[in-house]
Design a protein around this motif. Structure first.
Motif, PDB file in Angstrom:
ATOM      1  N   SER A 178       0.852  -1.187   0.000  1.00  0.00           N
ATOM      2  CA  SER A 178       0.000   0.000   0.000  1.00  0.00           C
ATOM      3  C   SER A 178       0.893   1.244   0.000  1.00  0.00           C
ATOM      4  O   SER A 178       2.103   1.151   0.256  1.00  0.00           O
ATOM      5  CB  SER A 178      -0.887   0.009   1.241  1.00  0.00           C
ATOM      6  N   LEU A 179       0.298   2.401  -0.258  1.00  0.00           N
ATOM      7  CA  LEU A 179       1.087   3.628  -0.230  1.00  0.00           C
ATOM      8  C   LEU A 179       1.681   3.874   1.155  1.00  0.00           C
ATOM      9  O   LEU A 179       2.806   4.359   1.276  1.00  0.00           O
ATOM     10  CB  LEU A 179       0.248   4.818  -0.686  1.00  0.00           C
ATOM     11  N   SER A 180       0.946   3.516   2.185  1.00  0.00           N
ATOM     12  CA  SER A 180       1.461   3.660   3.550  1.00  0.00           C
ATOM     13  C   SER A 180       2.688   2.767   3.760  1.00  0.00           C
ATOM     14  O   SER A 180       3.684   3.183   4.354  1.00  0.00           O
ATOM     15  CB  SER A 180       0.361   3.308   4.550  1.00  0.00           C
ATOM     16  N   GLU A 181       2.603   1.535   3.269  1.00  0.00           N
ATOM     17  CA  GLU A 181       3.740   0.611   3.377  1.00  0.00           C
ATOM     18  C   GLU A 181       4.914   1.089   2.533  1.00  0.00           C
ATOM     19  O   GLU A 181       6.070   0.974   2.945  1.00  0.00           O
ATOM     20  CB  GLU A 181       3.315  -0.793   2.962  1.00  0.00           C
ATOM     21  N   VAL A 182       4.620   1.647   1.360  1.00  0.00           N
ATOM     22  CA  VAL A 182       5.682   2.182   0.500  1.00  0.00           C
ATOM     23  C   VAL A 182       6.378   3.327   1.223  1.00  0.00           C
ATOM     24  O   VAL A 182       7.611   3.429   1.206  1.00  0.00           O
ATOM     25  CB  VAL A 182       5.124   2.653  -0.866  1.00  0.00           C
ATOM     26  N   GLU A 183       5.585   4.164   1.882  1.00  0.00           N
ATOM     27  CA  GLU A 183       6.168   5.275   2.639  1.00  0.00           C
ATOM     28  C   GLU A 183       7.118   4.741   3.714  1.00  0.00           C
ATOM     29  O   GLU A 183       8.203   5.278   3.915  1.00  0.00           O
ATOM     30  CB  GLU A 183       5.060   6.113   3.271  1.00  0.00           C
ATOM     31  N   SER A 184       6.702   3.672   4.390  1.00  0.00           N
ATOM     32  CA  SER A 184       7.573   3.058   5.406  1.00  0.00           C
ATOM     33  C   SER A 184       8.855   2.538   4.773  1.00  0.00           C
ATOM     34  O   SER A 184       9.939   2.721   5.323  1.00  0.00           O
ATOM     35  CB  SER A 184       6.844   1.915   6.113  1.00  0.00           C
ATOM     36  N   LEU A 185       8.723   1.878   3.638  1.00  0.00           N
ATOM     37  CA  LEU A 185       9.908   1.360   2.953  1.00  0.00           C
ATOM     38  C   LEU A 185      10.840   2.490   2.521  1.00  0.00           C
ATOM     39  O   LEU A 185      12.057   2.380   2.637  1.00  0.00           O
ATOM     40  CB  LEU A 185       9.497   0.523   1.735  1.00  0.00           C
ATOM     41  N   GLU A 190      12.582  -6.436   5.861  1.00  0.00           N
ATOM     42  CA  GLU A 190      12.228  -7.853   5.877  1.00  0.00           C
ATOM     43  C   GLU A 190      10.926  -8.073   6.642  1.00  0.00           C
ATOM     44  O   GLU A 190      10.074  -8.863   6.222  1.00  0.00           O
ATOM     45  CB  GLU A 190      13.356  -8.665   6.517  1.00  0.00           C
ATOM     46  N   GLN A 191      10.741  -7.372   7.773  1.00  0.00           N
ATOM     47  CA  GLN A 191       9.497  -7.501   8.534  1.00  0.00           C
ATOM     48  C   GLN A 191       8.298  -7.067   7.696  1.00  0.00           C
ATOM     49  O   GLN A 191       7.272  -7.751   7.685  1.00  0.00           O
ATOM     50  CB  GLN A 191       9.569  -6.665   9.812  1.00  0.00           C
ATOM     51  N   LEU A 192       8.430  -5.935   7.005  1.00  0.00           N
ATOM     52  CA  LEU A 192       7.340  -5.469   6.140  1.00  0.00           C
ATOM     53  C   LEU A 192       7.046  -6.485   5.044  1.00  0.00           C
ATOM     54  O   LEU A 192       5.891  -6.801   4.763  1.00  0.00           O
ATOM     55  CB  LEU A 192       7.693  -4.118   5.514  1.00  0.00           C
ATOM     56  N   ALA A 193       8.090  -6.997   4.420  1.00  0.00           N
ATOM     57  CA  ALA A 193       7.917  -7.968   3.333  1.00  0.00           C
ATOM     58  C   ALA A 193       7.320  -9.275   3.853  1.00  0.00           C
ATOM     59  O   ALA A 193       6.473  -9.883   3.187  1.00  0.00           O
ATOM     60  CB  ALA A 193       9.247  -8.217   2.634  1.00  0.00           C
ATOM     61  N   ASN A 194       7.733  -9.710   5.045  1.00  0.00           N
ATOM     62  CA  ASN A 194       7.166 -10.936   5.621  1.00  0.00           C
ATOM     63  C   ASN A 194       5.684 -10.776   5.923  1.00  0.00           C
ATOM     64  O   ASN A 194       4.903 -11.700   5.673  1.00  0.00           O
ATOM     65  CB  ASN A 194       7.921 -11.339   6.895  1.00  0.00           C
ATOM     66  N   ILE A 214       2.743 -13.036   4.193  1.00  0.00           N
ATOM     67  CA  ILE A 214       1.698 -13.755   4.928  1.00  0.00           C
ATOM     68  C   ILE A 214       0.324 -13.420   4.349  1.00  0.00           C
ATOM     69  O   ILE A 214      -0.498 -14.310   4.110  1.00  0.00           O
ATOM     70  CB  ILE A 214       1.770 -13.425   6.433  1.00  0.00           C
ATOM     71  N   LEU A 215       0.079 -12.135   4.089  1.00  0.00           N
ATOM     72  CA  LEU A 215      -1.201 -11.728   3.501  1.00  0.00           C
ATOM     73  C   LEU A 215      -1.403 -12.339   2.118  1.00  0.00           C
ATOM     74  O   LEU A 215      -2.504 -12.779   1.779  1.00  0.00           O
ATOM     75  CB  LEU A 215      -1.292 -10.204   3.422  1.00  0.00           C
TER      76      LEU A 215
END
Length: 104
Positions: free
Chosen positions: A34-41, A53-57, A61-62
């Motif tokens: 998501s854009l929020s996750e992209v922002e975190s990355l 790695e945590q975000l990708a894991n 899972i999803l």
């Protein structure tokens, strides 16, 4: 990264870093972030692999959960379509019956 100023009546001039950032965002979105996750990355440095790695894991899972759901949907639809082919017109429709009664 700041958006370059736009001179009155002219186009903004973007540099290669802007294009790199846009490519990063589009690739991450293509992987389902998501854009929020992209922002975190984007906020992570290239050396901070543990958080990435945590975000990708979590995303993995999803994705696996969605694949399992899709596999169940596929099985139900395959059975319904196969049942439809083997019934006579007066017997009813297995597809409609499965939507009315999930045990059908």
């Amino acid at each position: 990264m700041d958006i370059p100023e736009r001179p009155y009546g002219e186009n903004r001039i973007y540099v290669s870093e802007h294009l790199d950032r846009l490519r990063f965002i589009k690739r991450a979105q293509a992987l389902g972030f998501s854009l929020s996750e992209v922002e975190s990355l984007l906020s992570l440095s290239a050396s901070n692999c543990a958080e990435a790695e945590q975000l990708a894991n979590r995303k993995l899972i999803l994705v696996n959960e969605k694949l399992a759901d899709l596999s169940r949907i596929q099985s139900v639809l395959e059975r319904a379509v196969a049942g439809c082919r083997s019934t006579q017109p007066y017997e009813g429709c297995p597809i409609i019956e499965s939507l009315i009664d999930p045990k059908a």
